[in-house]
Scaffold this motif. Structure first.
Motif, PDB file in Angstrom:
ATOM      1  N   LEU A  11       0.824  -1.207   0.000  1.00  0.00           N
ATOM      2  CA  LEU A  11       0.000   0.000   0.000  1.00  0.00           C
ATOM      3  C   LEU A  11       0.861   1.261   0.000  1.00  0.00           C
ATOM      4  CD1 LEU A  11      -2.769   1.341   0.177  1.00  0.00           C
ATOM      5  CD2 LEU A  11      -2.650   1.110   2.669  1.00  0.00           C
ATOM      6  N   GLY A  12       1.910   1.268   0.820  1.00  0.00           N
ATOM      7  CA  GLY A  12       2.777   2.437   0.889  1.00  0.00           C
ATOM      8  C   GLY A  12       3.469   2.724  -0.431  1.00  0.00           C
ATOM      9  N   LEU A  13       4.053   1.678  -1.033  1.00  0.00           N
ATOM     10  CA  LEU A  13       4.737   1.863  -2.314  1.00  0.00           C
ATOM     11  C   LEU A  13       3.762   2.254  -3.411  1.00  0.00           C
ATOM     12  CD1 LEU A  13       7.236  -1.153  -2.233  1.00  0.00           C
ATOM     13  CD2 LEU A  13       7.755   1.266  -1.896  1.00  0.00           C
ATOM     14  N   THR A  14       2.593   1.634  -3.398  1.00  0.00           N
ATOM     15  CA  THR A  14       1.584   1.959  -4.413  1.00  0.00           C
ATOM     16  C   THR A  14       1.136   3.411  -4.300  1.00  0.00           C
ATOM     17  OG1 THR A  14       0.792  -0.324  -4.428  1.00  0.00           O
ATOM     18  CG2 THR A  14      -0.682   1.347  -5.345  1.00  0.00           C
ATOM     19  N   ALA A  15       0.953   3.889  -3.092  1.00  0.00           N
ATOM     20  CA  ALA A  15       0.528   5.272  -2.886  1.00  0.00           C
ATOM     21  C   ALA A  15       1.547   6.255  -3.447  1.00  0.00           C
ATOM     22  CB  ALA A  15       0.302   5.532  -1.395  1.00  0.00           C
ATOM     23  N   ILE A  16       2.837   5.962  -3.224  1.00  0.00           N
ATOM     24  CA  ILE A  16       3.888   6.855  -3.725  1.00  0.00           C
ATOM     25  C   ILE A  16       3.936   6.841  -5.252  1.00  0.00           C
ATOM     26  CG2 ILE A  16       6.377   7.241  -3.799  1.00  0.00           C
ATOM     27  CD1 ILE A  16       6.474   6.119  -0.925  1.00  0.00           C
ATOM     28  N   GLN A  20       2.793   9.855  -7.860  1.00  0.00           N
ATOM     29  CA  GLN A  20       3.698  10.382  -8.894  1.00  0.00           C
ATOM     30  C   GLN A  20       3.027  10.362 -10.261  1.00  0.00           C
ATOM     31  OE1 GLN A  20       6.449  11.880  -9.133  1.00  0.00           O
ATOM     32  NE2 GLN A  20       7.656  11.220 -10.914  1.00  0.00           N
ATOM     33  N   TRP A  21       2.328   9.297 -10.552  1.00  0.00           N
ATOM     34  CA  TRP A  21       1.670   9.166 -11.858  1.00  0.00           C
ATOM     35  C   TRP A  21       0.501  10.137 -12.000  1.00  0.00           C
ATOM     36  CZ3 TRP A  21      -3.279   7.099 -13.162  1.00  0.00           C
ATOM     37  CH2 TRP A  21      -3.483   6.911 -14.540  1.00  0.00           C
ATOM     38  N   LEU A  22      -0.283  10.295 -10.928  1.00  0.00           N
ATOM     39  CA  LEU A  22      -1.423  11.207 -10.972  1.00  0.00           C
ATOM     40  C   LEU A  22      -0.987  12.663 -11.125  1.00  0.00           C
ATOM     41  CD1 LEU A  22      -3.750   9.663  -8.224  1.00  0.00           C
ATOM     42  CD2 LEU A  22      -4.089   9.612 -10.704  1.00  0.00           C
ATOM     43  N   GLU A  23       0.212  12.968 -10.638  1.00  0.00           N
ATOM     44  CA  GLU A  23       0.736  14.326 -10.784  1.00  0.00           C
ATOM     45  C   GLU A  23       1.316  14.571 -12.170  1.00  0.00           C
ATOM     46  OE1 GLU A  23       0.854  17.060  -8.807  1.00  0.00           O
ATOM     47  OE2 GLU A  23      -0.549  16.039  -7.467  1.00  0.00           O
ATOM     48  N   HIS A  26       6.652  10.719 -14.471  1.00  0.00           N
ATOM     49  CA  HIS A  26       6.984   9.382 -14.959  1.00  0.00           C
ATOM     50  C   HIS A  26       7.470   8.521 -13.793  1.00  0.00           C
ATOM     51  CE1 HIS A  26       6.543  10.537 -19.146  1.00  0.00           C
ATOM     52  NE2 HIS A  26       7.284  11.619 -18.901  1.00  0.00           N
ATOM     53  N   VAL A  27       6.942   7.314 -13.718  1.00  0.00           N
ATOM     54  CA  VAL A  27       7.340   6.403 -12.638  1.00  0.00           C
ATOM     55  C   VAL A  27       8.825   6.116 -12.703  1.00  0.00           C
ATOM     56  CG1 VAL A  27       7.016   4.103 -11.682  1.00  0.00           C
ATOM     57  CG2 VAL A  27       5.033   5.379 -12.542  1.00  0.00           C
ATOM     58  N   GLY A  28       9.359   6.031 -13.910  1.00  0.00           N
ATOM     59  CA  GLY A  28      10.786   5.751 -14.083  1.00  0.00           C
ATOM     60  C   GLY A  28      11.682   6.805 -13.478  1.00  0.00           C
ATOM     61  N   SER A  29      11.157   8.026 -13.299  1.00  0.00           N
ATOM     62  CA  SER A  29      11.988   9.092 -12.731  1.00  0.00           C
ATOM     63  C   SER A  29      12.280   8.855 -11.252  1.00  0.00           C
ATOM     64  CB  SER A  29      11.299  10.448 -12.921  1.00  0.00           C
ATOM     65  OG  SER A  29      10.056  10.483 -12.222  1.00  0.00           O
ATOM     66  N   LEU A  30      11.518   7.958 -10.623  1.00  0.00           N
ATOM     67  CA  LEU A  30      11.774   7.613  -9.222  1.00  0.00           C
ATOM     68  C   LEU A  30      12.887   6.589  -9.068  1.00  0.00           C
ATOM     69  CD1 LEU A  30       8.111   7.312  -7.857  1.00  0.00           C
ATOM     70  CD2 LEU A  30       9.697   9.215  -7.553  1.00  0.00           C
ATOM     71  N   PHE A 186      16.505  15.392  -5.841  1.00  0.00           N
ATOM     72  CA  PHE A 186      15.162  15.233  -5.273  1.00  0.00           C
ATOM     73  C   PHE A 186      14.826  13.768  -4.962  1.00  0.00           C
ATOM     74  CE2 PHE A 186      14.764  19.404  -7.266  1.00  0.00           C
ATOM     75  CZ  PHE A 186      14.193  20.126  -6.225  1.00  0.00           C
ATOM     76  N   VAL A 187      15.265  12.864  -5.816  1.00  0.00           N
ATOM     77  CA  VAL A 187      14.956  11.456  -5.586  1.00  0.00           C
ATOM     78  C   VAL A 187      15.692  10.941  -4.346  1.00  0.00           C
ATOM     79  CG1 VAL A 187      15.140   9.115  -6.518  1.00  0.00           C
ATOM     80  CG2 VAL A 187      14.403  10.989  -7.989  1.00  0.00           C
TER      81      VAL A 187
END
Length: 247
Positions: A11-16, A20-23, A26-30, A186-187
């Motif tokens: 749940l925690g990882l999914t929320a993060i 990121q995607w909703l904003e 790109h998920v890859g930028s994490l 930032f990451v």
């Protein structure tokens, strides 16, 4: 398996990631290996500097408790103590010799050995209490590595951010390299704060909970073996130890 721990991590990882995607990111930028190396490597190094090797290894081994908790059946312990009490009343303390020989838990085996050998009840209790204190000290020292890591991790996240910004400043004349430096900056902060609050500190708190339960289990056994050595009635023993079931 402790399903709530697995669910919590997911749940925690999914929320993060979902945030990121909703904003619109790109998920890859994490995924930044440099930031990961700075935060995780630096945190582990700091923990290793402050910790004895035996405590560090013990703490790593205890991680499995978060997902595969140790058995803590207080009712079963109580029933076992009552059975031992009945055996001792029928056959004497030597009647516990078979239970002693078949016992695999070193703590319980030591207690039964003292009872069978006819040690004074107070000696049995005091000796087992010393064992409990030693166990608790060692276990809490092992868990300290996760608690300390949770404290160091955000600091190394900030360190990674500063290093990333230094890289940016060194390449102001080369726009092609600015993006990578800013991303690391930032990451790294996300990794440091996220690792501490999503994993490291929760792991430390959950392990401390299981240590508390194990200490209570051993206290229950110590009190029960004291009562058996003292010749107390199994019914009285059950009434005395029933309070431990609330744990």
């Amino acid at each position: 398996m402790d399903k709530i721990s697995v669910l919590g991590v997911i749940l925690g990882l999914t929320a993060i990631v979902l945030g990121q995607w909703l904003e619109g990111g790109h998920v890859g930028s994490l995924l930044q290996f440099t930031a990961f190396l700075i935060v995780i490597g630096g945190t582990m190094g700091a923990v290793m500097i402050q910790t004895e090797m035996r405590h560090f290894i013990a703490g790593i081994k205890m991680l499995r408790w978060v997902f595969f908790p140790p058995a803590m059946d207080f009712r079963k312990v109580l029933n076992t103590l009552i059975n031992w009490g009945n055996l001792a009343r029928r056959n004497g303390l030597l009647g516990l010799e078979n239970a002693m020989n078949s016992e695999k838990d070193p703590f319980v085996r030591r207690g039964l050995t003292m009872v069978v050998d006819g040690a004074e009840p107070e000696t049995v209790r005091r000796s087992l209490e010393l064992d409990i204190d030693a166990y608790e000290d060692q276990a809490r020292a092992a868990v300290k590595i996760w608690e300390s890591a949770g404290g160091y991790s955000p600091t190394f996240g900030i360190l990674g951010a500063v290093l990333g910004l230094i890289h940016v400043m060194e390449n102001l004349t080369d726009p092609a390299k600015l993006g990578a430096g800013i991303a690391v900056a930032f990451v790294a902060t996300i990794y440091g704060v996220g690792a501490a609050n999503l994993f490291l500190l929760p792991v430390a708190n959950k392990l401390k909970h299981y240590i508390m339960l194990e200490v209570r289990r051993r206290e229950m056994l110590a009190e029960g073996l004291f009562a058996i050595a003292n010749g107390e009635n199994p019914r009285q023993l059950e009434n005395k130890l029933s309070g431990f079931l609330h744990h």
